[in-house]
Scaffold this motif. Structure first.
Motif, PDB file in Angstrom:
ATOM      1  N   THR A  20       0.823  -1.201   0.000  1.00  0.00           N
ATOM      2  CA  THR A  20       0.000   0.000   0.000  1.00  0.00           C
ATOM      3  C   THR A  20       0.859   1.253   0.000  1.00  0.00           C
ATOM      4  O   THR A  20       0.624   2.200  -0.761  1.00  0.00           O
ATOM      5  CB  THR A  20      -0.925   0.013   1.233  1.00  0.00           C
ATOM      6  OG1 THR A  20      -1.767  -1.134   1.203  1.00  0.00           O
ATOM      7  CG2 THR A  20      -1.778   1.274   1.268  1.00  0.00           C
ATOM      8  N   ASN A  22       1.285   4.170  -2.765  1.00  0.00           N
ATOM      9  CA  ASN A  22       1.144   5.583  -2.416  1.00  0.00           C
ATOM     10  C   ASN A  22       2.348   6.383  -2.890  1.00  0.00           C
ATOM     11  O   ASN A  22       2.213   7.543  -3.305  1.00  0.00           O
ATOM     12  CB  ASN A  22       0.958   5.749  -0.908  1.00  0.00           C
ATOM     13  CG  ASN A  22      -0.418   5.332  -0.437  1.00  0.00           C
ATOM     14  OD1 ASN A  22      -1.390   5.377  -1.189  1.00  0.00           O
ATOM     15  ND2 ASN A  22      -0.525   4.904   0.807  1.00  0.00           N
ATOM     16  N   SER A  60       1.869   7.025  -6.405  1.00  0.00           N
ATOM     17  CA  SER A  60       0.833   8.040  -6.564  1.00  0.00           C
ATOM     18  C   SER A  60       1.406   9.435  -6.324  1.00  0.00           C
ATOM     19  O   SER A  60       1.099  10.377  -7.064  1.00  0.00           O
ATOM     20  CB  SER A  60      -0.319   7.758  -5.593  1.00  0.00           C
ATOM     21  OG  SER A  60      -1.375   8.667  -5.792  1.00  0.00           O
ATOM     22  N   SER A  67       1.646  12.357  -9.104  1.00  0.00           N
ATOM     23  CA  SER A  67       1.071  13.669  -8.791  1.00  0.00           C
ATOM     24  C   SER A  67       2.130  14.766  -8.909  1.00  0.00           C
ATOM     25  O   SER A  67       1.845  15.863  -9.415  1.00  0.00           O
ATOM     26  CB  SER A  67       0.474  13.665  -7.383  1.00  0.00           C
ATOM     27  OG  SER A  67      -0.621  12.781  -7.297  1.00  0.00           O
ATOM     28  N   ARG A 122      -3.882   2.626 -12.112  1.00  0.00           N
ATOM     29  CA  ARG A 122      -3.910   3.789 -11.235  1.00  0.00           C
ATOM     30  C   ARG A 122      -3.310   3.416  -9.889  1.00  0.00           C
ATOM     31  O   ARG A 122      -3.775   2.492  -9.213  1.00  0.00           O
ATOM     32  CB  ARG A 122      -5.351   4.267 -11.032  1.00  0.00           C
ATOM     33  CG  ARG A 122      -5.933   4.963 -12.229  1.00  0.00           C
ATOM     34  CD  ARG A 122      -6.210   6.398 -12.052  1.00  0.00           C
ATOM     35  NE  ARG A 122      -6.679   6.893 -10.794  1.00  0.00           N
ATOM     36  CZ  ARG A 122      -7.280   8.077 -10.677  1.00  0.00           C
ATOM     37  NH1 ARG A 122      -7.498   8.829 -11.748  1.00  0.00           N
ATOM     38  NH2 ARG A 122      -7.653   8.515  -9.511  1.00  0.00           N
ATOM     39  N   ASP A 130      -3.434   4.925  -6.988  1.00  0.00           N
ATOM     40  CA  ASP A 130      -4.305   5.098  -5.832  1.00  0.00           C
ATOM     41  C   ASP A 130      -5.300   3.955  -5.714  1.00  0.00           C
ATOM     42  O   ASP A 130      -5.657   3.535  -4.592  1.00  0.00           O
ATOM     43  CB  ASP A 130      -5.028   6.439  -5.907  1.00  0.00           C
ATOM     44  CG  ASP A 130      -5.826   6.610  -7.196  1.00  0.00           C
ATOM     45  OD1 ASP A 130      -5.548   5.874  -8.170  1.00  0.00           O
ATOM     46  OD2 ASP A 130      -6.718   7.480  -7.242  1.00  0.00           O
ATOM     47  N   ALA A 187      -3.346   1.099  -4.228  1.00  0.00           N
ATOM     48  CA  ALA A 187      -3.166   1.296  -2.784  1.00  0.00           C
ATOM     49  C   ALA A 187      -4.433   0.926  -2.021  1.00  0.00           C
ATOM     50  O   ALA A 187      -4.374   0.286  -0.961  1.00  0.00           O
ATOM     51  CB  ALA A 187      -2.778   2.749  -2.507  1.00  0.00           C
ATOM     52  N   ALA A 188      -5.592   1.320  -2.547  1.00  0.00           N
ATOM     53  CA  ALA A 188      -6.855   0.994  -1.878  1.00  0.00           C
ATOM     54  C   ALA A 188      -7.094  -0.513  -1.852  1.00  0.00           C
ATOM     55  O   ALA A 188      -7.600  -1.058  -0.865  1.00  0.00           O
ATOM     56  CB  ALA A 188      -8.013   1.699  -2.584  1.00  0.00           C
ATOM     57  N   THR A 229     -13.852   2.576   0.783  1.00  0.00           N
ATOM     58  CA  THR A 229     -12.832   3.490   0.260  1.00  0.00           C
ATOM     59  C   THR A 229     -12.394   3.070  -1.130  1.00  0.00           C
ATOM     60  O   THR A 229     -12.207   3.908  -2.024  1.00  0.00           O
ATOM     61  CB  THR A 229     -11.623   3.526   1.204  1.00  0.00           C
ATOM     62  OG1 THR A 229     -12.037   3.976   2.500  1.00  0.00           O
ATOM     63  CG2 THR A 229     -10.541   4.455   0.678  1.00  0.00           C
ATOM     64  N   TYR A 230     -12.235   1.754  -1.329  1.00  0.00           N
ATOM     65  CA  TYR A 230     -11.829   1.242  -2.645  1.00  0.00           C
ATOM     66  C   TYR A 230     -12.873   1.594  -3.706  1.00  0.00           C
ATOM     67  O   TYR A 230     -12.538   2.090  -4.785  1.00  0.00           O
ATOM     68  CB  TYR A 230     -11.637  -0.267  -2.558  1.00  0.00           C
ATOM     69  CG  TYR A 230     -11.419  -0.935  -3.900  1.00  0.00           C
ATOM     70  CD1 TYR A 230     -10.173  -0.888  -4.525  1.00  0.00           C
ATOM     71  CD2 TYR A 230     -12.457  -1.604  -4.544  1.00  0.00           C
ATOM     72  CE1 TYR A 230      -9.971  -1.485  -5.761  1.00  0.00           C
ATOM     73  CE2 TYR A 230     -12.270  -2.211  -5.774  1.00  0.00           C
ATOM     74  CZ  TYR A 230     -11.019  -2.157  -6.367  1.00  0.00           C
ATOM     75  OH  TYR A 230     -10.836  -2.744  -7.590  1.00  0.00           O
ATOM     76  N   THR A 251     -12.775   5.218  -4.508  1.00  0.00           N
ATOM     77  CA  THR A 251     -11.583   5.558  -5.289  1.00  0.00           C
ATOM     78  C   THR A 251     -11.771   5.204  -6.755  1.00  0.00           C
ATOM     79  O   THR A 251     -11.397   5.973  -7.655  1.00  0.00           O
ATOM     80  CB  THR A 251     -10.352   4.825  -4.729  1.00  0.00           C
ATOM     81  OG1 THR A 251     -10.176   5.163  -3.347  1.00  0.00           O
ATOM     82  CG2 THR A 251      -9.093   5.199  -5.490  1.00  0.00           C
TER      83      THR A 251
END
Length: 497
Positions: A180, A184, A187, A191, A308, A310, A313-314, A393-394, A397
């Protein structure tokens, strides 16, 4: 006969009971949550067919999996200055350094969990000096008991047998936590790259807009000079001269406002590069019409689930939460620990290693909670609730990712239509301004008509420049929403190692 039947029944039920016990404490099988994935994006994708970046990198529509190195997608813009800024930001950005340090921490924690899989072995060497009281030594009161010195060397070992999956579940949770954090990191990296590119294009668009306004300022200055001469000669009244001076001051004020915007963008870029704002100056580099923006194929919506960071990570967070349910369940069942201790003790250090000084201890401890006030059952409930939260959350996302792609696809489509219309408007406005100037010079129109045509041309040209910047920024946003490109390796990804 009944005894024999009972024995056979017991033997038959024993494996079943054991299986039920093991199932009760093991982590539940992880199941991928159902997410509504559309068959195609809503927005049409007629965005061009440029799929090869400046370095030969090809954009691919569906290339699993997410953990593959990201490509240097910014090379597709063919901007040398952007390439240099990107490399500098990857080397020096503070947020990326923080994310890389978190990866190291997570990997170390996973290593700590892995250590429980093997026996823990230790060694100790020491000396003791003690003196017993006469009563402890079984001697008469007042007897002088001499102190005694003893030396010892011990080898110890302990091992927890993973009867009910506590160790394996804890290892699985730690591994997924590390994955995870690594996702991140990717990510944050993506970003950062997108922020640098967008800030750079915003800066260049401001330079182009500033150049347009400065051109207007020069035109206004020339108008003031011409009107001043005509006023001095008595050809025009003071009204035309005052209007010319007003337009000049207004244009200069607009230029000063754009300088402020440029300074703010320059400072933001300095922070992304890991530099103090006072130590960074970006050269003037207007965004021109000659700059070709790459067309980015969006591919299938399902590919977002693969690339992706993120979303990755989810998903890893869900798997870690799922494994921790197994850890919580195992706490309600016995824990078996095997320990061993061996060494030597003697009055002199040399005697410690004699065969006659040897001693050893071997033991096994089976322990389990009897009364815990509901603590362990509450911990299971908490772990299951954490899994439910991570599933939510997943899903959120994933939905957000789809929406971001749709937003940027729609943005590019709309901006493309706006650009086509504003290009036609620029041609018409220039023609109108040219005709208005000729009519005014010939005395066939008023100065207000000339000002109106010039003001309209300036506004249309500024809008064209702004749209140019918006298209570049939105293209970068679409690349970010799609998870970036990934054929050529990004050297900065190694920073987390």
């Amino acid at each position: 006969m009944n005894n024999l039947k009972n024995k056979l029944t017991a033997r038959g039920l024993a494996p079943l009971v054991a299986a039920l016990v093991l199932t009760a404490c093991a982590a539940p099988e992880f199941k991928q949550p159902d997410v509504a994935v559309p068959a195609a994006f809503k927005e049409p994708q007629a965005l061009g067919d440029v799929k090869v970046a400046a370095d030969g990198t090809r954009w691919k529509e569906a290339q699993p999996a997410e953990q593959q190195p990201r490509g240097e997608w910014w090379l597709a813009f063919n901007d040398t200055a952007l390439n240099e800024l990107m490399a500098e930001s990857i080397r020096n950005n503070a947020n990326l350094t923080v994310a890389a340090a978190r990866v190291k921490q997570a990997r170390a924690i996973a290593g700590i969990a892995e250590a429980d899989r093997i026996p823990q072995v230790g060694v100790g060497v020491g000396a003791n000096r003690s003196r017993l009281s006469p009563r402890e030594a079984g001697l008469p009161q007042g007897t002088d008991v001499a102190p005694v010195t003893s030396y010892n060397a011990r080898l110890t070992a302990s091992y927890e047998v993973d009867l009910f999956g506590r160790v394996s579940s804890n290892v699985a949770a730690a591994r997924n936590d590390a994955a995870t954090v690594e996702a991140n990191y990717r990510s944050v990296l993506l970003s950062l790259q997108a922020d640098v590119a967008q800030t750079w294009f915003r800066l260049r668009a401001t330079d182009a807009e500033l150049a347009t306004v400065e051109q207007t300022v020069r035109l206004r200055e020339e108008n003031v000079k011409v009107n001043q001469r005509r006023f001095d000669l008595g050809d025009i009244g003071e009204f035309d001269l005052s209007r010319a001076k007003t337009e000049l001051a207004t244009s200069r004020a607009e230029a000063i406002g754009l300088q402020r915007q440029r300074t703010t963008a320059e400072h933001a870029l300095a922070v992304l590069l890991g530099k103090p704002a006072a130590d960074f100056t970006a050269g003037v580099n207007p965004l021109t019409e000659a700059g070709v923006l790459p067309g980015i194929p969006a591919g299938l919506p399902s590919s977002l689930l693969e690339r992706r960071p993120d979303i990755a990570a989810a998903q890893r967070a869900m798997q870690a939460s799922n494994a921790r349910i197994g850890v919580a369940r195992s706490a309600m069942f016995p824990a078996l620990t095997i320990s061993a201790d061996g060494g030597g003790v003697g009055p002199a250090f040399a005697d410690v290693f004699r065969w006659s000084s040897r001693s050893w201890l071997l033991g096994a401890l089976l322990s389990m909670p009897v009364i815990d006030g509901g603590r362990n059952r509450a911990n299971i409930t908490r772990s299951e609730a954490v899994l439910e939260e991570s599933v939510g959350t997943y899903r959120q996302t994933v939905l957000t990712a789809f929406a971001e792609v749709e937003d940027n696809l729609a943005g590019l489509r709309i901006l493309s239509g706006q650009t086509a219309q504003i290009d036609d408007a620029v041609v018409s406005a220039r023609r109108s301004a040219d005709l208005a100037q000729k009519l005014y010079d010939a005395g066939r129109s008023s100065y207000l008509e000339l000002l109106d045509a010039q003001r309209n041309l300036a506004a249309v040209e500024r809008t064209a420049v702004q749209l140019r910047g918006d298209r570049a920024i939105t293209t970068v946003a679409l690349i970010r929403a799609l998870g970036g490109g990934w054929d050529a390796p990004v050297n900065a990804a190694q920073a987390s190692n």
